[in-house]
Design an enzyme around this catalytic site. Structure first.
Site, PDB file in Angstrom:
ATOM      1  CG  HIS A  82      11.611   5.909  -8.950  1.00 29.27           C
ATOM      2  ND1 HIS A  82      11.005   5.622 -10.604  1.00 29.27           N
ATOM      3  CD2 HIS A  82      10.601   5.994  -8.123  1.00 29.27           C
ATOM      4  CE1 HIS A  82       9.327   5.674  -9.911  1.00 29.27           C
ATOM      5  NE2 HIS A  82       9.213   5.998  -8.788  1.00 29.27           N
ATOM      6  CG  ASP A  92       8.947 -20.047  -6.419  1.00 30.02           C
ATOM      7  OD1 ASP A  92       9.807 -20.284  -5.366  1.00 30.02           O
ATOM      8  OD2 ASP A  92       8.428 -21.033  -6.465  1.00 30.02           O
TER       9      ASP A  92
END
Length: 464
Positions: free
Chosen positions: A163, A388
């Protein structure tokens, strides 16, 4: 699923994936922004993408893993800091030491798992929970990845950047590029008719790091007394609620996300109060994560890497517990922040804006024994289901939970609902999940039918 969690998930390999070409000398050190600086070094964000088996062949797992490693190596050339190491609170040494790449075998069928996803099992699909990885990587390695292969050939890909360098938008930008490269499409087509933009690592120039006062924690370490549950809200049930609120609050139609958040908040406040009979209702503070990219002047692009959001605290008084009061107070807090502060998070003015925001929220955090403190983040509207990697679109996308009083919202696959992961004290959760008002807005679900159609999403043929 009939087995212990530890026997269900077995790490089968651990590797280091380095960029396919070295990082130029002039890019060897990356200065992080003031907002990046504020994050603890061992906090990692995660997205999990689940893909059904579509009969790719018996050696699909080994081929898929090899291809993912090669494409990750190419992707790290573009996202070179993610192959580096954290050096102090505001610097990354872009030394090409590489990302940690784990493979795991999951000893169950993906369809069985998706019928009733267990948060504890989800955590074992995430690399930072692996004890060996945690020991050698957390706090220094920038990117962790875990590829999980189910018995049926289904795959779950966990992408976990530090993060310190990536909020959820940055994480999405990285994953989208990796997926495009893994598909080996010309010019790294983004899969939705456009070309991928290169990442921008310029946060340290736009908002340089500075010395800051000590900041109280807003996240408590996960404990045994917490319970995480998934709730799926039916968007079609929000229309009548919007009409009711519009009748009470003039010129305001709340969004579906605001409504879902308000419902969760109302029921969580009630659960907190009812779990401690005889105690007065306390004021509540909700931290909403506000994306700054489109609210700054000039706007930042979506491919600006780093943490370009601010946790905006919104205070609700003890008597503000009705849905229309909660959504209107949220709206006012966001509107005031956007109008007065959001466009100031750059340069010297940005440092002053951050200091001002910290000073405003400090009293709320320091008096948290007298308030209910919640934290909410929304991933809605991010096209996560377009991710995808070459095997079609994901069957399910989710994030990790586990911190007290944290609410995470995501769109369902067909955008006909909002999935909420809620973590509460065990006693409060028992009251919360039985709240009739909450239940009235949920998608009716059974083990065989959750937020998507298992049978149409998963190939359930003989390999299972």
């Amino acid at each position: 699923m009939g087995s212990s969690i530890h026997s269900l998930v077995e790490i089968t390999s651990r590797k280091i994936i380095k960029p396919s070409s070295p990082t130029p000398n002039h890019l060897k050190t990356l200065k992080l922004s003031l907002l990046d600086q504020m994050f603890p070094p061992k906090l990692y964000g995660t997205l999990l993408f689940f893909y059904a088996n579509h009969w790719h062949g018996a050696d699909f797992a080994s081929k898929a893993s090899k291809r993912l490693q090669e494409s990750l190596s190419k992707t790290l050339v573009l996202f070179y800091p993610l192959a580096g190491r954290l050096k102090g609170p505001a610097f990354v040494e872009c030394n090409d030491e590489g990302a940690h790449f784990l493979e795991a075998k999951v000893n169950c069928q993906l369809a069985d798992f998706l019928q009733q996803p267990e948060p504890k099992l989800l955590n074992h699909l995430i690399p930072e929970t692996d004890s060996e990885t945690a020991q050698v990587a957390l706090g220094s390695v920038i990117l962790l990845v875990q590829i999980n292969f189910f018995n049926c050939g289904g795959i779950a890909i966990a992408v976990s950047p530090s993060h310190k360098i990536a909020d959820v938008t940055s994480l999405y930008t990285f994953a989208r590029t990796w997926a495009a490269i893994n598909r080996d499409e010309d010019q790294y087509d983004d899969g939705v008719g456009g070309q991928l933009a290169l990442p921008e690592f310029n946060g340290g120039n736009l908002l340089p790091s500075r010395d800051l006062p000590a900041i109280p924690k807003t996240l408590e370490t996960p404990s045994e007394n917490l319970t995480t549950r998934r709730f799926v809200f039916d968007v079609s049930k929000m229309a009548s609620l919007k009409a009711k609120i519009e009748g009470v609050v003039q010129n305001f139609i709340p969004t579906n996300v605001q409504l879902v958040l308000a419902i969760i908040l109302k029921c969580a406040i009630a659960a907190s109060h009812n779990s401690k009979p005889g105690t007065p209702i306390r004021p509540t503070v909700l931290f909403q994560m506000v994306n700054l990219r489109r609210r700054m002047l000039p706007e930042l692009t979506q491919n600006a890497m780093g943490n370009w959001f601010w946790p905006l605290p919104v205070l609700f008084n003890e008597d503000e517990t009705q849905l229309h009061e909660l959504v209107s107070t949220m709206r006012k807090g966001l509107t005031d922040f956007v109008n007065e502060k959001a466009n100031r998070f750059k340069g010297v003015e940005g440092f002053l804006a951050v200091l001002e925001c910290i000073r405003e929220r400090d009293p709320l955090l320091k008096s948290k024994k007298g308030i209910n403190l919640y934290r909410a983040t929304s991933l809605c509207k991010l096209p996560l289901y377009e991710m995808d990697f070459g095997w079609g679109k994901p069957t399910w996308v989710t994030s990790k939970g586990g911190y007290k009083n944290v609410i995470a919202l995501l769109d369902t696959k067909f955008c006909d609902g909002i999935e909420a992961w809620v973590t509460l004290d065990e006693q409060e959760m028992a009251i919360f999940e039985s709240d009739e008002e909450l239940l009235a807005y949920l998608v009716p679900s059974t083990p065989a039918q959750t937020m998507f159609d298992i049978k149409s999403s998963i190939n359930l043929k003989s390999n299972m």
